[in-house]
Write a protein that holds these residues in place. Structure first.
Motif, mmCIF file in Angstrom:
data_model
loop_
_atom_site.group_PDB
_atom_site.id
_atom_site.type_symbol
_atom_site.label_atom_id
_atom_site.label_comp_id
_atom_site.label_asym_id
_atom_site.label_seq_id
_atom_site.Cartn_x
_atom_site.Cartn_y
_atom_site.Cartn_z
ATOM 1 N N PRO A 118 0.797 -1.227 0.000
ATOM 2 C CA PRO A 118 0.000 0.000 0.000
ATOM 3 C C PRO A 118 0.835 1.286 0.000
ATOM 4 N N ASP A 119 2.083 1.217 0.476
ATOM 5 C CA ASP A 119 2.923 2.414 0.543
ATOM 6 C C ASP A 119 4.389 1.973 0.453
ATOM 7 N N ILE A 120 4.975 2.037 -0.747
ATOM 8 C CA ILE A 120 6.353 1.533 -0.870
ATOM 9 C C ILE A 120 7.341 2.384 -0.085
ATOM 10 N N HIS A 121 7.046 3.649 0.130
ATOM 11 C CA HIS A 121 7.955 4.505 0.903
ATOM 12 C C HIS A 121 8.091 3.970 2.327
ATOM 13 N N GLU A 122 6.966 3.695 2.952
ATOM 14 C CA GLU A 122 6.980 3.172 4.330
ATOM 15 C C GLU A 122 7.543 1.751 4.372
ATOM 16 N N TYR A 128 14.735 -1.203 5.338
ATOM 17 C CA TYR A 128 15.988 -0.572 5.768
ATOM 18 C C TYR A 128 16.260 -0.861 7.248
ATOM 19 N N ARG A 129 15.229 -0.806 8.059
ATOM 20 C CA ARG A 129 15.370 -1.046 9.502
ATOM 21 C C ARG A 129 15.879 -2.453 9.811
ATOM 22 N N VAL A 130 15.354 -3.467 9.123
ATOM 23 C CA VAL A 130 15.701 -4.858 9.474
ATOM 24 C C VAL A 130 16.913 -5.392 8.703
ATOM 25 N N LEU A 131 17.423 -4.617 7.734
ATOM 26 C CA LEU A 131 18.600 -5.020 6.964
ATOM 27 C C LEU A 131 19.869 -4.600 7.705
ATOM 28 N N LYS A 132 20.857 -5.494 7.722
ATOM 29 C CA LYS A 132 22.140 -5.163 8.358
ATOM 30 C C LYS A 132 22.857 -4.065 7.569
ATOM 31 N N GLU A 166 12.634 4.523 -12.056
ATOM 32 C CA GLU A 166 12.878 5.825 -11.421
ATOM 33 C C GLU A 166 12.046 6.006 -10.153
ATOM 34 N N GLN A 167 10.800 5.540 -10.176
ATOM 35 C CA GLN A 167 9.950 5.622 -8.985
ATOM 36 C C GLN A 167 10.534 4.780 -7.852
ATOM 37 N N ILE A 168 10.999 3.595 -8.194
ATOM 38 C CA ILE A 168 11.592 2.702 -7.190
ATOM 39 C C ILE A 168 12.871 3.320 -6.640
ATOM 40 N N LYS A 169 13.720 3.817 -7.526
ATOM 41 C CA LYS A 169 14.991 4.418 -7.105
ATOM 42 C C LYS A 169 14.767 5.579 -6.147
ATOM 43 N N GLU A 173 16.065 5.809 -2.294
ATOM 44 C CA GLU A 173 16.918 6.908 -1.823
ATOM 45 C C GLU A 173 16.303 7.593 -0.612
ATOM 46 N N ASP A 174 14.998 7.838 -0.678
ATOM 47 C CA ASP A 174 14.302 8.494 0.431
ATOM 48 C C ASP A 174 14.373 7.661 1.718
ATOM 49 N N ALA A 175 14.428 6.342 1.565
ATOM 50 C CA ALA A 175 14.504 5.451 2.734
ATOM 51 C C ALA A 175 15.930 5.340 3.274
ATOM 52 N N GLY A 176 16.926 5.829 2.497
ATOM 53 C CA GLY A 176 18.316 5.807 2.960
ATOM 54 C C GLY A 176 19.230 4.847 2.231
#
Length: 197
Positions: A118-122, A128-132, A166-169, A173-176
């Motif tokens: 429902p929200d790829i940004h979130e 990002y949080r659970v990835l080492k 481009e949307q995915i990229k 980027e926004d997620a870090g």
């Protein structure tokens, strides 16, 4: 996620022609190119577990997670041997609130699944949080967002959205995420590989 819940009932009918072996070769090749040959893998949206099974057979320790109870049951059956050998675990869960501690996984894959988030940004923030740190996140889609004929699926499956590279990229980027590489093969499959810096 409700889009996928109803789709899960007929998932095998639509995905019956997907060359999972070919996908696995392509994915493991990209992982090796990026220096990743082992580790704990989270397979987001594992569906009925075909790709999870193939990656486990290649020596990766796997955790598959899916929103659909139907898919979790099917995936658990397909991966029974690897589950019994403690190389695989299948869980029901939601990408919007991943039930793992931060920095748990070496690799996270999202094969043919972000269409239903429902929200790829979130969701990317959760990944990002659970990835080492220095971990690899890989997204692969057969639909690359460049072919208008693929939009028919968004009309058939309510809530489905097809993203272009481009949307995915931008969302990554926004997620870090950093070191974002976009790959497209001869069939038009889109794979995006990135790192947690």
């Amino acid at each position: 996620m409700e889009a996928y819940t109803s789709f899960a009932e007929v998932y095998d009918t639509f995905m019956d022609n997907v060359p999972y072996g070919e996908w696995c070769e392509y994915l493991t090749g990209l992982l090796k190119e990026n220096g990743v040959e082992s580790g704990l893998v989270l397979d987001l949206g594992c569906g009925t577990g075909s790709l999870t099974e193939l990656l486990a057979a290649r020596g990766y320790d796997m955790i598959g997670i899916d929103y659909s109870e139907v898919s979790v049951i099917k995936s658990s059956k397909i991966n029974k041997a690897e589950i019994e050998n403690k190389h695989c675990e299948i869980l029901q869960g939601n990408v919007m609130k991943l039930p793992f501690r931060k920095e748990t996984f070496d690799i996270i894959t999202a094969f043919e699944t972000i269409y239903f988030w429902p929200d790829i940004h979130e969701a990317f923030k959760q990944v990002y949080r659970v990835l080492k740190v220095s971990g690899t996140f890989m997204i692969c889609n057969e639909s690359n967002g460049e072919n208008s004929k693929e939009e028919k699926w968004t009309k058939i499956i309510q809530g489905m959205k097809i993203y272009n590279s481009e949307q995915i990229k931008k969302s990554l980027e926004d997620a870090g995420f950093t070191d974002i590489k976009i790959h497209k093969n001869k069939k038009g499959w889109l794979c995006v590989v990135c790192k947690k810096g």
